[in-house]
Write a protein that holds these residues in place. Structure first.
Motif, short mmCIF file in Angstrom:
data_model
loop_
_atom_site.label_atom_id
_atom_site.label_comp_id
_atom_site.label_asym_id
_atom_site.label_seq_id
_atom_site.Cartn_x
_atom_site.Cartn_y
_atom_site.Cartn_z
N ALA A 47 0.84 -1.10 0.02
CA ALA A 47 0.02 0.18 0.03
C ALA A 47 0.92 1.24 -0.17
N ASN A 48 2.04 1.22 0.81
CA ASN A 48 2.91 2.48 0.70
C ASN A 48 4.17 2.43 -0.30
N ARG A 49 4.30 1.10 -1.08
CA ARG A 49 5.43 1.15 -2.08
C ARG A 49 4.88 0.27 -3.12
N MET A 50 4.50 0.80 -4.22
CA MET A 50 4.30 -0.02 -5.52
C MET A 50 4.84 0.31 -6.78
N GLU A 51 4.73 -0.66 -7.54
CA GLU A 51 5.47 -0.45 -8.86
C GLU A 51 4.44 -0.88 -10.19
N PHE A 52 4.56 0.14 -11.09
CA PHE A 52 3.49 0.08 -12.24
C PHE A 52 4.51 -1.08 -13.10
N THR A 53 3.74 -2.33 -13.50
CA THR A 53 4.65 -3.17 -14.21
C THR A 53 3.68 -4.17 -14.94
N VAL A 54 3.95 -5.08 -15.67
CA VAL A 54 3.30 -5.97 -16.45
C VAL A 54 3.73 -7.47 -15.88
N ILE A 55 2.76 -8.31 -15.78
CA ILE A 55 3.38 -9.56 -15.53
C ILE A 55 2.34 -10.49 -15.98
N GLY A 56 2.92 -11.62 -16.10
CA GLY A 56 1.74 -12.87 -16.65
C GLY A 56 2.92 -13.96 -17.77
N ASP A 57 2.32 -14.88 -18.07
CA ASP A 57 3.01 -15.72 -18.89
C ASP A 57 3.67 -15.19 -20.17
N THR A 58 2.95 -14.35 -20.60
CA THR A 58 3.29 -13.56 -21.87
C THR A 58 4.78 -12.97 -21.92
N VAL A 59 4.89 -12.23 -20.74
CA VAL A 59 6.12 -11.84 -20.53
C VAL A 59 7.35 -12.60 -20.22
N ASN A 60 6.96 -13.70 -19.46
CA ASN A 60 8.08 -14.76 -19.34
C ASN A 60 8.25 -15.67 -20.59
N THR A 61 7.13 -15.81 -21.37
CA THR A 61 7.53 -16.52 -22.74
C THR A 61 8.59 -15.59 -23.51
N ALA A 62 8.32 -14.17 -23.69
CA ALA A 62 8.98 -13.47 -24.45
C ALA A 62 10.48 -13.50 -23.93
N SER A 63 10.80 -13.58 -22.73
CA SER A 63 12.11 -13.77 -22.17
C SER A 63 12.77 -14.90 -22.64
N ARG A 64 11.92 -16.05 -22.37
CA ARG A 64 12.55 -17.49 -22.81
C ARG A 64 12.70 -17.42 -24.26
N VAL A 65 11.88 -16.73 -24.99
CA VAL A 65 12.31 -16.81 -26.72
C VAL A 65 13.51 -16.19 -26.99
#
Length: 523
Positions: free
Chosen positions: A452-470
């Motif tokens: 609640a007092n420290r957050m980050e705007f980001t994208v998460i999910g299998d799509t992100v992991n797949t791009a990294s693996r590719v």
């Protein structure tokens, strides 16, 4: 049946555009006639009675015709306003803008029209009386011209003050509930000094002029000898001195208000143009001084906010910054369809071991600058830098239908930028860089994660992991650019025809296999 608010507006409309202007002229005329015997010479009063007996039609027309003409002009002037305020069908944008502009300028327009009608009536009537009775004394003609001319100024001041008050109280708050009338208020508006002069003339000069004429009448003096009386009679000298001092006091007071207000207005206009270093000079400790001080504090606060916003925009993509500033700062997010581009430098760890940290940072910063340029040109945003890797997103938080094509075009641009950068590095005696890029399209979660007092705007999910693996397959396949089938099917036919299948691969962390493609011209 009108609603209560509309009924009040309708009453205000009638008061402002018809009743007040008519009453201002009528009551002034009645009062002028009632007091005429106290201020006009006996010769003119006799002349006035003679004109009534003669019952001249031309004189009657000259006396009364300007007023119905002015009333007719006001009627047509107020039609767009009436349609805007009371029409159930509404009106188009141009008509609405015209009505808003007229509402803001109505008090001045109405008062000027009434004043013009009064003065035309006065001038024509006096000319007609002079034509009917050429033997009439010039003093009588001059006296009545001046007095009734001043009565017109009094009617103007009364009408302007009353319609302004009613307009501000009953019409403008309904038409501009959230403000914004500033763009309509420029131009035909009286300044504070002008308003002060008008009210000084109506409340001070005019009564003194009446007093002078009353004294002249009682002492049997001639108006043409007034300049001699000022030199010879102490009473007239006192009156002249009072006029001069009252005028000086009124104008100096008005100037003391207008000058700082003009400064504040100019300052706010500059602040609107984001010139936050603007400051107002403070000359007093009254309300105007406090207002100027508040403007300076506001400018400082906006400048600080702009610095924070600029700094924030350097840490994250400016579009993401604006997205975050325009939405609630709460944990959570939403699922969207987007394309992820993941790039990484090859053998950079080995390269870093052989160089000083300052040199490594210099190389990385120049590399990131070139890659950032390529990403931003095609509308993507950099979600984060991970060591020497880049995670770029296309299709969120700003939606785009062609996010896969943009991601692919960005990859080609990144390779071109890297080739140019390597040519510069070789000239400087630095080593070449090699890069791999992986692209995958699919569903992902975009939003705020953390606490609640420290957050980050980001994208998460299998799509992100797949791009990294590719991207991780690039080194083994000896390719600079790889993309999945999900991305390839979204590309135009002229690009898909140049894709080469590299087979199916079971990526780390996934049970299903992913078909991988390379691009023949990327090598």
């Amino acid at each position: 049946m009108m609603k209560p608010g509309r009924t009040l507006q309708f009453i205000a409309f009638l008061l402002i555009y018809f009743i007040v202007p008519f009453c201002a002229c009528l009551f002034t005329l009645l009062f002028a006639n009632y007091t005429a015997s106290a201020f006009l010479p006996d010769q003119f009063l006799a002349l006035f009675e003679a004109t009534q007996i003669k019952n001249d039609l031309t004189l009657a027309i000259f006396t009364w015709a300007p007023f119905p003409i002015i009333t007719l002009i006001l009627f047509f002037y107020s039609l767009p306003i009436a349609k805007f305020l009371f029409s159930t069908k509404g009106c188009n944008f141009i008509s609405e803008e015209r009505a808003r502009h007229r509402i803001v300028h109505s008090p001045l327009t109405i008062s000027i029209l009434g004043f013009i009608g009064w003065e035309i009536s006065n001038f024509l009537s006096v000319c007609r009386i002079d034509a009917l009775f050429p033997e009439a004394p010039h003093q009588s003609i001059v006296t009545v011209s001046i007095l009734f001319g001043f009565w017109g100024l009094f009617a103007f001041a009364f009408s302007y003050a009353t319609t302004t008050y009613l307009n501000k109280l009953l019409i403008i708050p309904c038409v501009f509930p959230e403000g914004g009338l500033g763009k309509y208020a420029h131009g035909k508006q009286f300044s504070i000094v002008t308003k002060q002069f008008i009210f000084w003339a109506a409340s001070t000069l005019f009564p003194i002029v009446l007093l002078i004429f009353g004294i002249l009448l009682r002492t049997g003096q001639n108006i043409f000898n007034l300049h001699e009386l000022v030199h010879n009679d102490v009473l007239f000298e006192v009156i002249a001195i009072m006029l001069v001092f009252s005028f000086a006091f009124a104008m100096s007071f008005a100037s003391s208000l207008q000058h700082p207000l003009n400064q504040i207005e100019k300052a706010t206009e500059l602040i609107k143009e984001q010139k936050f270093d603007t400051r107002v000079k403070i000359f007093s400790s009254d309300e105007l001084g406090l207002l100027g001080d508040a403007v300076n504090e506001m400018a400082e606060g906006l400048a600080e906010r702009e610095r924070i916003k600029d700094t924030f925009g350097r840490i994250v993509d400016p579009r993401v910054r604006d997205y975050l500033l325009s939405n609630e700062h709460s944990l959570g997010g939403k699922v969207v369809e987007a394309s992820i581009l993941f790039s990484d430098l090859r053998d950079f760890t080995t390269l870093s071991e052989k160089r000083k940290p300052e040199e490594v940072l210099y190389i990385l910063n120049r590399y990131f600058q070139e890659m950032s340029n390529a990403i931003e040109i095609h509308g993507g945003f950099i979600n984060k830098f991970i060591g020497d890797a880049i995670l770029a997103v296309f299709g969120t938080p700003m939606p785009m239908a062609d996010h896969a094509e943009r991601a692919f075009a960005t990859a080609l641009q990144m390779q071109k930028n890297l080739d140019s950068l390597n040519a510069q590095f070789l000239k400087e005696g630095l080593t070449e860089l090699k890069m791999g890029i992986g692209i995958h399209t699919g569903s992902l979660l975009v939003g705020n994660i953390g606490s609640a007092n420290r957050m980050e705007f980001t994208v998460i999910g299998d799509t992100v992991n797949t791009a990294s693996r590719v991207e991780g397959l690039c080194k083994g396949l000896k390719k600079n650019l790889l993309l999945t089938e999900n991305t390839s099917i979204l590309l135009p036919e002229n690009i898909r025809s140049k894709l080469q299948s590299e087979g199916e691969y079971e990526l780390k962390g996934r049970e299903t296999k992913e078909r991988i493609y390379s691009y023949s011209e990327a090598e």
